[in-house]
Design an enzyme around this catalytic site. Structure first.
Site, PDB file in Angstrom:
ATOM      1  N   TYR A   1      34.992  21.825   9.212  1.00  0.00           N
ATOM      2  CA  TYR A   1      33.628  21.326   9.392  1.00  0.00           C
ATOM      3  C   TYR A   1      33.512  19.967   8.712  1.00  0.00           C
ATOM      4  CZ  TYR A   1      32.343  26.113  10.785  1.00  0.00           C
ATOM      5  OH  TYR A   1      32.260  27.336  11.403  1.00  0.00           O
TER       6      TYR A   1
ATOM      7  N   TRP B   1      28.183  24.846   9.242  1.00  0.00           N
ATOM      8  CA  TRP B   1      28.842  23.988  10.229  1.00  0.00           C
ATOM      9  C   TRP B   1      28.029  22.714  10.441  1.00  0.00           C
ATOM     10  CZ3 TRP B   1      29.579  25.563  16.114  1.00  0.00           C
ATOM     11  CH2 TRP B   1      30.343  24.594  16.765  1.00  0.00           C
TER      12      TRP B   1
END
Length: 328
Positions: A56, A21
């Site tokens: 992400y 992430w």
């Protein structure tokens, strides 16, 4: 690093993976050169599990991973991605067959592969877990060869317990750390009984359990630890595990004396998670080489003594439980 069996898939993966992430977005400034170096260093050190998602950095994380794997060649690590958070609003209807296939096709392109190792439904609304047709759609995509396995990423223990009633669910990703003990009460035992892999995310409580933050720490405007402090953008449980920042800082000070000689608080936090055999892999994030290698080194720490485990439980009961236990 020890390997653990990834549920019913039978595949073995290293117990510490790479959470991707932070190399995508929402954690402040991202330096692609450092991100690429971190991935290479982790893979050189034997890491073989990477977790990402299509949102992400709007696919940037997936594309960076593809770039690194293309540069390396050879056998690919296990790459897990997620789908569902591209919806403008989370509804069960949004998880239609067309939407699911569209998201998965996009991830196939981003990751430059013809079949995805694992696709996780990305924290869908609770009601989604009570709709078998949604999971049947994932089964059809497996049959068509677009993905090998599917699982779920959940916010709540209730969702995790419901998800593993579906026989095709290979894995559950859930927040589990020193500030989130509830998953171990019932869910972990049920997951182990059903041979469902458990991916432990947010292992450092968004960095709180690194012990590097203080009351005067400033986070960038594009860092979720600033913009989602009170759940403004998504579930507040994803930021500092839902623990009020100042409460978390105080609890960290009680945990510092437990750190083994030569280790860091972050490494203690990761080793603590691995003490539960129901956990298949833990996925700390890393934005540079030092962080990536420091995370992996946690696997080499000896088993924690019972006194340490008991001390962590006492801190949780006294300081953390009232803020998080019944919420997630």
């Amino acid at each position: 690093m020890q390997a653990r069996v990834f549920g019913r898939t039978g595949r073995r993966v290293g117990e510490i993976g790479f959470g991707a992430w932070a190399i995508g977005a929402a954690w402040g400034e991202v330096d692609d050169t450092e991100s690429v170096a971190a991935l290479h260093a982790a893979l050189d050190a034997g890491l073989d599990f990477i977790d990402t998602a299509d949102v992400y950095g709007d696919g940037h994380s997936e594309r960076l991973i593809a770039r690194v794997l293309k540069e390396r060649g050879g056998q690919r690590p296990f790459v897990a991605t997620k789908a569902g958070r591209r919806l403008p609003q989370q509804t069960v209807e949004g998880y239609s067959a067309d939407n699911l296939e569209g998201w998965i096709d996009r991830s196939l392109r981003n990751l430059e592969t013809d079949c995805l190792d694992l696709v996780q439904l990305h924290c869908p609304p609770t009601d989604a877990y009570y709709h078998p047709e949604l999971f049947e759609r994932m089964e059809r995509l497996v049959e068509r060869g677009k993905l090998r396995n599917y699982g779920v990423s959940v916010e709540r223990v209730e969702e995790a317990l419901k998800a593993i009633e579906y026989p095709g669910v290979a894995s559950v990703q859930i927040i589990y750390n020193m500030f989130r003990l509830r998953p171990a009460e019932l869910f972990f035992r049920e997951a182990k009984r059903r041979e469902v892999a458990v991916i432990a995310r947010v292992p450092l409580a968004s960095g709180l359990l690194s012990g590097k933050f203080g009351r005067d720490t400033k986070f960038a405007a594009d860092d979720h630890r600033q913009f989602n402090r009170h759940g403004e953008a998504f579930d507040v449980g994803e930021t500092f595990s839902g623990v009020p920042y100042e409460v978390g800082l105080a609890a960290v000070e009680k945990l510092r004396p437990l750190v083994p000689e030569g280790a860091t608080l972050a490494q203690l936090a990761l080793r603590w998670i691995l003490m539960d055999e129901a956990v298949t892999v833990v996925i700390p994030g890393a934005r540079n080489v030092a962080q990536a290698l420091g995370n992996i080194a946690a696997a080499a720490l000896p088993a924690l003594p019972q006194a340490t485990m008991d001390a962590v439980a006492r801190v949780y009961e006294a300081d953390i439980r009232p803020h998080v236990h019944q919420r997630w």
